[in-house]
Enzyme design. Structure first.
Site, short mmCIF file in Angstrom:
data_model
loop_
_atom_site.label_atom_id
_atom_site.label_comp_id
_atom_site.label_asym_id
_atom_site.label_seq_id
_atom_site.Cartn_x
_atom_site.Cartn_y
_atom_site.Cartn_z
N ARG A 16 -28.61 25.57 -50.42
CA ARG A 16 -28.96 24.39 -49.61
C ARG A 16 -29.94 24.73 -48.49
O ARG A 16 -29.92 24.11 -47.42
CB ARG A 16 -27.71 23.76 -49.00
CG ARG A 16 -26.83 23.03 -49.98
CD ARG A 16 -27.57 21.84 -50.57
NE ARG A 16 -26.69 21.00 -51.34
CZ ARG A 16 -26.35 21.21 -52.61
NH1 ARG A 16 -26.86 22.24 -53.27
NH2 ARG A 16 -25.52 20.39 -53.24
N SER A 23 -23.28 14.88 -50.25
CA SER A 23 -22.42 15.74 -49.43
C SER A 23 -22.90 15.72 -47.98
O SER A 23 -24.08 15.91 -47.72
CB SER A 23 -22.46 17.18 -49.93
OG SER A 23 -22.05 17.24 -51.26
N GLU A 35 -24.99 19.05 -43.84
CA GLU A 35 -25.97 19.26 -44.90
C GLU A 35 -27.24 18.41 -44.76
O GLU A 35 -28.34 18.95 -44.88
CB GLU A 35 -25.29 19.03 -46.25
CG GLU A 35 -25.99 19.64 -47.42
CD GLU A 35 -26.85 18.64 -48.14
OE1 GLU A 35 -27.53 19.04 -49.06
OE2 GLU A 35 -26.83 17.45 -47.75
N1 EPU Z 1 -12.38 18.92 -54.02
C1 EPU Z 1 -11.18 18.42 -53.57
N2 EPU Z 1 -11.21 17.23 -52.87
C2 EPU Z 1 -12.33 16.56 -52.61
C3 EPU Z 1 -13.57 17.08 -53.09
C4 EPU Z 1 -13.57 18.27 -53.79
O1 EPU Z 1 -10.13 19.00 -53.76
O2 EPU Z 1 -12.26 15.50 -51.99
C5 EPU Z 1 -12.37 20.17 -54.82
C6 EPU Z 1 -12.62 19.86 -56.30
O3 EPU Z 1 -11.44 19.56 -56.97
C7 EPU Z 1 -13.23 21.15 -56.80
C8 EPU Z 1 -14.01 21.64 -55.59
O4 EPU Z 1 -13.46 20.99 -54.45
O5 EPU Z 1 -12.24 22.11 -57.08
C9 EPU Z 1 -15.50 21.37 -55.71
O6 EPU Z 1 -15.71 19.96 -55.86
P1 EPU Z 1 -16.97 19.32 -56.65
O7 EPU Z 1 -17.11 19.96 -57.97
O8 EPU Z 1 -16.83 17.85 -56.59
O9 EPU Z 1 -18.22 19.79 -55.82
P2 EPU Z 1 -18.50 20.01 -54.28
O10 EPU Z 1 -18.44 21.48 -54.00
O11 EPU Z 1 -17.62 19.14 -53.46
C10 EPU Z 1 -21.05 20.40 -54.61
C11 EPU Z 1 -22.35 19.91 -54.05
C12 EPU Z 1 -22.71 18.55 -54.63
C13 EPU Z 1 -22.83 18.68 -56.13
C14 EPU Z 1 -21.51 19.21 -56.69
C15 EPU Z 1 -21.60 19.52 -58.15
C16 EPU Z 1 -22.57 20.91 -51.84
C17 EPU Z 1 -22.58 20.67 -50.38
N3 EPU Z 1 -22.30 19.85 -52.60
O12 EPU Z 1 -20.03 19.52 -54.16
O13 EPU Z 1 -23.98 18.16 -54.10
O14 EPU Z 1 -23.14 17.44 -56.74
O15 EPU Z 1 -21.16 20.46 -56.02
O16 EPU Z 1 -22.37 20.67 -58.34
O17 EPU Z 1 -22.83 22.03 -52.29
C18 EPU Z 1 -25.10 16.94 -52.40
O18 EPU Z 1 -25.59 18.01 -52.03
O19 EPU Z 1 -25.39 15.87 -51.82
C19 EPU Z 1 -24.17 16.92 -53.52
C20 EPU Z 1 -23.56 15.81 -53.92
#
Ligand code: EPU
Length: 347
Positions: free
Chosen positions: A165, A238, A334
């Protein structure tokens, strides 16, 4: 002809939809408009903000300056090099339309970055990443102009300093660099990235039989399930980054919270799931004014109706403080935050 507006309400110019007024907005559609802007900023200096699709920007209050909306269009296949295609797009091309255009020509490589709002020129800035791919891995070079000197520049991917990022374009020393076009290097042979847990589950057992277009459709479908559509409920994706911590810190947290999702990185650090931490703090659905922590994805703050920048400021501070108390970590914001005089670096 460069379009120019004065005293503009910016609520429709960002996906968050918060109200803020700018003194002036310029819309640039071609090189002549770009030259016109560079002249105008000499003649009438103001704090400035360059905006693409407005999908990663939070106006915290009124913006006492000039917004420059890059709306240049154009996309072309430049040629081939070492078994890869070089495809160039102007900064103002909508990102998702560009990805779909590539797929329609049979050029895979960007399908994991499906259905992301915003424009091509913005993706290198924060090295947009999702579902197992960061865009920096597919960038050959980035071109632009230095708005202070008027000099054109071209930086290879290695010179762009891509990280999680982040990139060179986020550094204050690069504030004068305006991105005008991005050239992508797309692998000729489909080299699919299916290692993200959601995609592994979806394509388990299918092996070689998966096409880039199917990956695109799967990612778009997963995103639609998890993330609010900014056209329905304003958001910037995010709102916080996932923290990168040392293995020692990760171990210590894992001892206290065994089910905290942890992802070791190639550089030895460990990425922790901020959304999980926010959820564990009981903050899903938490509100400050019109700003709310999303019910399905706690990393997303959304506009539940009539939210102002100050509501997002208050909610983001509350989330950071609550997570810091419980987990001992300060989450980093972010999106780009904009105050009266321009980009602000801290909440
Ligand atoms: N999780 C929870 N509760 C929540 C959200 C997430 O327990 O409310 C857990 C999920 O179950 C999973 C882990 O956290 O085990 C990761 O969640 P997820 O796969 O939804 O991805 P994220 O890490 O929350 C990141 C990016 C997203 C991107 C997704 C998919 C960042 C800051 N965000 O989110 O990017 O779409 O991975 O690759 O790295 C963005 O940058 O705007 C964005 C949406």
């Amino acid at each position: 002809m460069m379009q120019q507006f004065t005293d503009v309400d910016l609520s429709a110019w960002t996906t968050l939809g918060v109200p803020a007024r700018a003194q002036e907005v310029l819309v640039l559609e071609d090189d002549a408009d770009l030259a016109c802007w560079l002249e105008r900023r000499q003649a009438a200096p103001l704090p400035e903000l360059v905006l693409g699709g407005g999908s990663n920007v939070v106006f915290l209050e009124e913006f006492a300056g000039r917004v420059v909306r890059l709306a240049t269009r154009g996309r072309e296949l430049l040629g081939e090099e070492d078994g890869a295609r070089l495809v160039r797009a102007a900064a103002g091309e909508p990102w998702d339309g560009f990805v779909r255009w590539c797929l329609a020509h049979g050029w895979g490589g960007l399908e994991n970055l499906a259905a992301i709002p915003g424009c091509v020129g913005a993706v290198p800035v924060q090295n947009v990443g999702a579902y197992g791919l960061e865009v920096g891995e597919r960038i050959a070079w980035v071109e632009g102009v230095d708005r202070d000197t008027g000099q054109a520049w071209k930086l290879s991917a290695a010179e762009c300093g891509f990280g999680y990022r982040t990139s060179r374009f986020k550094a204050p020393e690069s504030a004068s660099l305006v991105i005008t076009a991005v050239t992508f290097r797309l692998p000729r042979q489909a080299s699919l990235r299916l290692d993200y847990p959601d995609l592994q589950r979806r394509f388990a057992g299918l092996g070689e039989d998966v096409s880039p277009a199917e990956v695109y459709a799967a990612v778009a479908e997963i995103r639609a399930r998890k993330l609010p559509d900014p056209r329905v409920q304003g958001n910037v994706g995010s709102f916080f980054k996932n923290p990168l911590v040392s293995p020692e810190v990760a171990e210590r947290l894992a001892a206290l919270h065994p089910d905290l999702p942890r992802h070791p990185q190639p550089d030895g650090r460990v990425k922790l799931a901020a959304g999980w931490m926010i959820e564990r703090c009981g903050l899903k659905g938490a509100r400050e004014g019109g700003a709310r922590v999303h019910e399905r994805q706690a990393l997303v703050l959304c506009n539940a109706g009539g939210a102002r920048g100050a509501d997002f400021l208050a909610l983001a501070r509350r989330v950071r403080e609550t997570v810091a108390e419980r987990f001992g970590l300060w989450l980093e914001v972010e999106p780009v935050l904009v105050g009266r005089e321009g980009v602000v670096l801290q909440l």
